[in-house]
Structure formats: structure tokens, C-alpha cells
Motif scaffolding. Structure first.
Motif, PDB file in Angstrom:
ATOM      1  N   ALA A  72      -2.701  -5.543  -7.720  1.00 25.40           N
ATOM      2  CA  ALA A  72      -2.836  -5.219  -9.139  1.00 25.40           C
ATOM      3  C   ALA A  72      -1.501  -4.770  -9.732  1.00 25.40           C
ATOM      4  CB  ALA A  72      -3.880  -4.132  -9.334  1.00 25.40           C
ATOM      5  N   SER A  73      -0.956  -5.572 -10.622  1.00 24.17           N
ATOM      6  CA  SER A  73       0.333  -5.248 -11.227  1.00 24.17           C
ATOM      7  C   SER A  73       0.167  -4.768 -12.665  1.00 24.17           C
ATOM      8  CB  SER A  73       1.246  -6.482 -11.214  1.00 24.17           C
ATOM      9  OG  SER A  73       0.704  -7.527 -12.011  1.00 24.17           O
ATOM     10  N   GLY A  74       1.135  -3.950 -13.122  1.00 23.91           N
ATOM     11  CA  GLY A  74       1.125  -3.504 -14.512  1.00 23.91           C
ATOM     12  C   GLY A  74      -0.178  -2.836 -14.895  1.00 23.91           C
ATOM     13  N   LYS A  75      -0.745  -3.234 -16.023  1.00 22.73           N
ATOM     14  CA  LYS A  75      -1.973  -2.607 -16.511  1.00 22.73           C
ATOM     15  C   LYS A  75      -3.145  -2.841 -15.574  1.00 22.73           C
ATOM     16  CE  LYS A  75      -3.401  -6.394 -19.597  1.00 22.73           C
ATOM     17  NZ  LYS A  75      -3.712  -6.749 -21.012  1.00 22.73           N
ATOM     18  N   ASN A  76      -3.069  -3.877 -14.741  1.00 25.07           N
ATOM     19  CA  ASN A  76      -4.150  -4.134 -13.788  1.00 25.07           C
ATOM     20  C   ASN A  76      -4.278  -3.017 -12.756  1.00 25.07           C
ATOM     21  OD1 ASN A  76      -4.458  -6.637 -15.057  1.00 25.07           O
ATOM     22  ND2 ASN A  76      -3.022  -7.626 -13.659  1.00 25.07           N
ATOM     23  N   SER A  77      -3.201  -2.276 -12.544  1.00 20.93           N
ATOM     24  CA  SER A  77      -3.234  -1.179 -11.572  1.00 20.93           C
ATOM     25  C   SER A  77      -4.137  -0.039 -12.034  1.00 20.93           C
ATOM     26  CB  SER A  77      -1.819  -0.650 -11.315  1.00 20.93           C
ATOM     27  OG  SER A  77      -1.265  -0.077 -12.494  1.00 20.93           O
ATOM     28  N   CYS A  78      -4.506  -0.057 -13.306  1.00 17.89           N
ATOM     29  CA  CYS A  78      -5.397   0.976 -13.849  1.00 17.89           C
ATOM     30  C   CYS A  78      -6.865   0.560 -13.769  1.00 17.89           C
ATOM     31  CB  CYS A  78      -5.033   1.274 -15.303  1.00 17.89           C
ATOM     32  SG  CYS A  78      -3.388   1.985 -15.517  1.00 17.89           S
ATOM     33  N   VAL A  79      -7.128  -0.614 -13.201  1.00 20.80           N
ATOM     34  CA  VAL A  79      -8.494  -1.133 -13.072  1.00 20.80           C
ATOM     35  C   VAL A  79      -8.927  -0.984 -11.620  1.00 20.80           C
ATOM     36  CG1 VAL A  79      -9.998  -3.129 -13.323  1.00 20.80           C
ATOM     37  CG2 VAL A  79      -8.082  -2.793 -14.922  1.00 20.80           C
ATOM     38  N   LEU A  80      -9.924  -0.147 -11.367  1.00 21.90           N
ATOM     39  CA  LEU A  80     -10.417   0.008 -10.002  1.00 21.90           C
ATOM     40  C   LEU A  80     -11.074  -1.291  -9.537  1.00 21.90           C
ATOM     41  CD1 LEU A  80     -12.023   3.581  -9.972  1.00 21.90           C
ATOM     42  CD2 LEU A  80      -9.687   2.891  -9.380  1.00 21.90           C
ATOM     43  N   HIS A  81     -10.831  -1.653  -8.307  1.00 23.79           N
ATOM     44  CA  HIS A  81     -11.421  -2.840  -7.697  1.00 23.79           C
ATOM     45  C   HIS A  81     -11.058  -4.119  -8.442  1.00 23.79           C
ATOM     46  CE1 HIS A  81     -14.383   0.444  -6.442  1.00 23.79           C
ATOM     47  NE2 HIS A  81     -13.636   0.184  -5.393  1.00 23.79           N
ATOM     48  N   TYR A  82      -9.841  -4.160  -8.968  1.00 20.55           N
ATOM     49  CA  TYR A  82      -9.321  -5.385  -9.568  1.00 20.55           C
ATOM     50  C   TYR A  82      -9.094  -6.419  -8.467  1.00 20.55           C
ATOM     51  CZ  TYR A  82      -5.727  -8.528 -11.496  1.00 20.55           C
ATOM     52  OH  TYR A  82      -5.007  -9.629 -11.873  1.00 20.55           O
ATOM     53  N   THR A  83      -9.669  -7.604  -8.597  1.00 17.62           N
ATOM     54  CA  THR A  83      -9.528  -8.617  -7.548  1.00 17.62           C
ATOM     55  C   THR A  83      -9.150 -10.002  -8.065  1.00 17.62           C
ATOM     56  OG1 THR A  83     -11.923  -9.043  -7.647  1.00 17.62           O
ATOM     57  CG2 THR A  83     -11.155  -7.467  -5.983  1.00 17.62           C
ATOM     58  N   GLU A  84      -8.835 -10.131  -9.354  1.00 14.70           N
ATOM     59  CA  GLU A  84      -8.442 -11.444  -9.862  1.00 14.70           C
ATOM     60  C   GLU A  84      -7.138 -11.925  -9.211  1.00 14.70           C
ATOM     61  OE1 GLU A  84      -9.645  -9.061 -11.660  1.00 14.70           O
ATOM     62  OE2 GLU A  84     -11.256  -9.905 -12.883  1.00 14.70           O
ATOM     63  N   ASN A  85      -6.186 -11.007  -9.050  1.00 12.05           N
ATOM     64  CA  ASN A  85      -4.938 -11.290  -8.329  1.00 12.05           C
ATOM     65  C   ASN A  85      -4.239 -12.565  -8.829  1.00 12.05           C
ATOM     66  OD1 ASN A  85      -5.781  -9.099  -6.791  1.00 12.05           O
ATOM     67  ND2 ASN A  85      -6.460 -10.341  -5.061  1.00 12.05           N
ATOM     68  N   ASN A  86      -4.169 -12.725 -10.159  1.00 17.24           N
ATOM     69  CA  ASN A  86      -3.605 -13.975 -10.683  1.00 17.24           C
ATOM     70  C   ASN A  86      -2.590 -13.787 -11.810  1.00 17.24           C
ATOM     71  OD1 ASN A  86      -5.262 -13.187 -12.783  1.00 17.24           O
ATOM     72  ND2 ASN A  86      -6.642 -14.940 -12.671  1.00 17.24           N
ATOM     73  N   LYS A  87      -2.096 -12.573 -12.011  1.00 16.96           N
ATOM     74  CA  LYS A  87      -1.159 -12.320 -13.105  1.00 16.96           C
ATOM     75  C   LYS A  87       0.283 -12.313 -12.598  1.00 16.96           C
ATOM     76  CE  LYS A  87      -4.482 -11.697 -16.106  1.00 16.96           C
ATOM     77  NZ  LYS A  87      -5.658 -11.823 -15.208  1.00 16.96           N
ATOM     78  N   ASN A 129      -4.552 -11.826  14.143  1.00 15.65           N
ATOM     79  CA  ASN A 129      -5.918 -12.114  14.600  1.00 15.65           C
ATOM     80  C   ASN A 129      -6.924 -11.122  14.025  1.00 15.65           C
ATOM     81  OD1 ASN A 129      -7.881 -13.582  16.016  1.00 15.65           O
ATOM     82  ND2 ASN A 129      -7.784 -12.208  17.789  1.00 15.65           N
ATOM     83  N   SER A 130      -6.747 -10.814  12.748  1.00 18.95           N
ATOM     84  CA  SER A 130      -7.678  -9.913  12.077  1.00 18.95           C
ATOM     85  C   SER A 130      -8.108 -10.522  10.748  1.00 18.95           C
ATOM     86  CB  SER A 130      -7.036  -8.542  11.842  1.00 18.95           C
ATOM     87  OG  SER A 130      -5.926  -8.643  10.977  1.00 18.95           O
ATOM     88  N   ASP A 131      -9.103  -9.939  10.150  1.00 16.38           N
ATOM     89  CA  ASP A 131      -9.637 -10.420   8.880  1.00 16.38           C
ATOM     90  C   ASP A 131      -9.559  -9.291   7.859  1.00 16.38           C
ATOM     91  OD1 ASP A 131     -10.788 -12.024   7.002  1.00 16.38           O
ATOM     92  OD2 ASP A 131     -12.638 -12.411   8.133  1.00 16.38           O
ATOM     93  N   HIS A 132      -9.821  -9.602   6.602  1.00 17.69           N
ATOM     94  CA  HIS A 132      -9.853  -8.585   5.556  1.00 17.69           C
ATOM     95  C   HIS A 132     -11.102  -7.723   5.707  1.00 17.69           C
ATOM     96  CE1 HIS A 132      -6.529 -10.225   3.085  1.00 17.69           C
ATOM     97  NE2 HIS A 132      -6.920 -11.371   3.608  1.00 17.69           N
ATOM     98  N   ALA A 133     -10.930  -6.420   5.610  1.00 17.86           N
ATOM     99  CA  ALA A 133     -12.071  -5.512   5.690  1.00 17.86           C
ATOM    100  C   ALA A 133     -12.826  -5.449   4.365  1.00 17.86           C
ATOM    101  CB  ALA A 133     -11.602  -4.117   6.095  1.00 17.86           C
ATOM    102  N   TYR A 134     -12.207  -5.903   3.285  1.00 14.88           N
ATOM    103  CA  TYR A 134     -12.806  -5.871   1.950  1.00 14.88           C
ATOM    104  C   TYR A 134     -11.953  -6.758   1.050  1.00 14.88           C
ATOM    105  CZ  TYR A 134      -9.063  -2.406   1.616  1.00 14.88           C
ATOM    106  OH  TYR A 134      -7.849  -1.768   1.701  1.00 14.88           O
ATOM    107  N   PRO A 135     -12.451  -7.121  -0.133  1.00 10.07           N
ATOM    108  CA  PRO A 135     -11.667  -7.989  -1.023  1.00 10.07           C
ATOM    109  C   PRO A 135     -10.311  -7.371  -1.359  1.00 10.07           C
ATOM    110  CG  PRO A 135     -13.937  -7.897  -1.748  1.00 10.07           C
ATOM    111  CD  PRO A 135     -13.806  -6.862  -0.664  1.00 10.07           C
ATOM    112  N   LEU A 136      -9.284  -8.161  -1.230  1.00 13.07           N
ATOM    113  CA  LEU A 136      -7.905  -7.713  -1.421  1.00 13.07           C
ATOM    114  C   LEU A 136      -7.622  -7.390  -2.887  1.00 13.07           C
ATOM    115  CD1 LEU A 136      -4.977  -7.439  -0.325  1.00 13.07           C
ATOM    116  CD2 LEU A 136      -4.763  -9.917  -0.635  1.00 13.07           C
ATOM    117  N   ILE A 137      -6.935  -6.270  -3.111  1.00 12.53           N
ATOM    118  CA  ILE A 137      -6.544  -5.857  -4.456  1.00 12.53           C
ATOM    119  C   ILE A 137      -5.021  -5.917  -4.569  1.00 12.53           C
ATOM    120  CG2 ILE A 137      -6.475  -3.924  -6.098  1.00 12.53           C
ATOM    121  CD1 ILE A 137      -9.133  -2.959  -4.826  1.00 12.53           C
TER     122      ILE A 137
END
Length: 237
Positions: free
Chosen positions: A39-54, A29-37
Motif C-alpha cells: 500500500a503506497s501513499g494514501k493507500n497506506s491509510c486503508v486497512l487490508h488494502y489488497t488491490e496492489n495496482n497503483k 518453499n512457503s506460501d502467503h499466510a494471508y492476502p498480501l498488502i
């Protein structure tokens, strides 16, 4: 975060793990406090990565920055773990630096201590250890590998109101304050760095309450040592 660790495996996609986290939040019964990150592989080096599709690749790390909002209050928690359940030797080296920096930064928190002390401690440890590994040298700027602050206020907003500096002086911690403690290391592909370190992005973030005697880690139940993470993931396999 523990659910994410138990569900992750090579061949899935980042959005599969995002869905697991979303389900946990909704069930509570809670919501996200901010956009979910997620981030796998090289995406982990990107701050605020939110594509979440790799796709999740065997041998890569997965950095998850996910916090729920409950009864108006926000949390902000990050964990980084190996997709296949076992840290490589190189991943362990970098992970342990971040973990040591975080533990030392947290240990400095107490009423009367300046609020910038955790950041200074984390920067000193990360700089020293990356230099030992040959990733940094005296010509490097730490911001190439660690480009954000070690913490921010947390409360009714994930980046809650309140300055850290008053009259050109850092504030001191007071009982009742809540801060994040989130050092990280992000090593992008570079001809100046050995390739074995490329695309390793690690952040470990906890929510810390300042108490009258020191601190209380509100997110302490989320595993963060190498052994804890590997054991949890092995049990789920």
C-alpha cells in the motif's frame, strides 16, 4: 521485507513489489499466510488494502504487510518505508511515534503481564504524541487515527484461536504464547489537519514469542529503525 526495501523506487507499481515478495516466499518453499498488502501513499491509510495496482510516487511511503506460512505456521510482519529511500521530516515524526509505541509495547511482554497491556501502552504514547503535534485534541477519538488492536495471537492461523478475556478478565501472558505487536497511525486527508500530514499511514508489526524470562522478537532481522531502513535502501541504490 528487506528485498522489498531494496527493490522499491518511484515509477514502479505496487504489483512489482508484490511480485518480488511472492518470489521470495516461493523460493523459500512457503506460501502467503494471508492476502498480501502493498500500500503506497494514501493507500497506506486503508486497512487490508489488497488491490496492489497503483504507481509508486516519489515522496510517498510504502506500507507492506506480508507474512509467509511455513510447515503449517503463519507469520505476520509489517514494515513501512519511503519509496525514494529517505524519510521526509514529517514522515520521520510520525514514524518515530509508531516505533516508540511498538518498542514500549513489546518491552511490557512477559509471563504474568496482562495481554492488554501492550495495547494500552501503545495507545497512551500515540495519543500523547499526536496531541503534541496538534493532530489530535481532547475532542478527537484515537480510533480516527488508530483503529485496530495492537496485537493478536499467532500460530497455525494468522489470527490464531484463543480469547484474550476469560470471565471478564484479561488473560495473562504465558511462556510459549506468540502474539503480534503492531501499532499504527493512519492520517487521511482532513480539513482539521495540516496538509503536510495527509496520506501518511504507518504500521510496524513484529511477531513476538513469550519466553519464561520475557520475550523474543521472532521477526527482529527485518530492519525497522529509520537509520537501518535508509542505510539498506541507500546501499541498494
Amino acid at each position: 521485507h528487506m528485498t522489498a526495501m531494496t527493490k522499491a523506487s518511484p515509477g514502479l507499481y505496487e504489483y512489482h513489489i508484490a511480485a518480488e515478495i511472492d518470489a521470495e516466499f516461493r523460493t523459500g518453499n512457503s506460501d502467503h499466510a494471508y492476502p498480501l498488502i502493498v500500500a503506497s501513499g494514501k493507500n497506506s491509510c486503508v486497512l487490508h488494502y489488497t488491490e496492489n495496482n497503483k504507481i509508486l510516487n516519489d515522496g510517498d511511503l510504502l506500507l507492506i504487510d506480508a507474512g509467509c506460512e511455513s510447515l503449517g505456521y503463519a507469520s505476520d510482519i509489517t514494515r513501512t518505508f519511503p519509496i525514494n529511500g529517505r524519510f521526509s521530516k514529517v514522515q520521520k515524526q510520525i514514524y518515530q511515534i509508531v516505533l516508540s509505541a511498538q518498542k514500549s509495547a513489546i518491552a511490557s511482554i512477559k509471563p504474568g503481564e496482562k495481554v492488554n497491556t501492550p495495547h494500552e501502552i501503545a495507545c497512551d504514547i500515540i495519543s500523547r504524541e499526536l496531541t503534541k503535534l496538534g493532530i489530535m485534541n481532547e475532542l478527537n477519538n484515537l480510533s480516527e487515527f488508530y483503529m485496530h488492536k495492537t496485537g493478536h495471537w499467532l500460530g497455525l492461523d494468522v489470527h490464531d484461536v484463543g480469547t484474550q478475556v476469560i470471565d471478564d478478565e484479561y488473560r495473562i501472558f504465558e511462556a510459549g504464547m506468540v502474539t503480534t505487536v503492531e501499532p499504527g497511525i493512519y492520517i487521511r486527508k482532513s480539513d482539521k489537519i495540516e496538509s503536510k500530514y495527509w496520506n501518511i499511514g504507518i504500521r510496524i508489526e513484529d511477531d513476538v514469542l513469550v519466553t519464561k524470562d520475557g520475550y523474543d522478537i521472532l521477526s527482529k532481522d527485518a530492519p525497522k529503525t529509520i537509520d537501518e531502513i535508509e542505510e539498506l535502501m541507500a546501499d541498494a541504490a
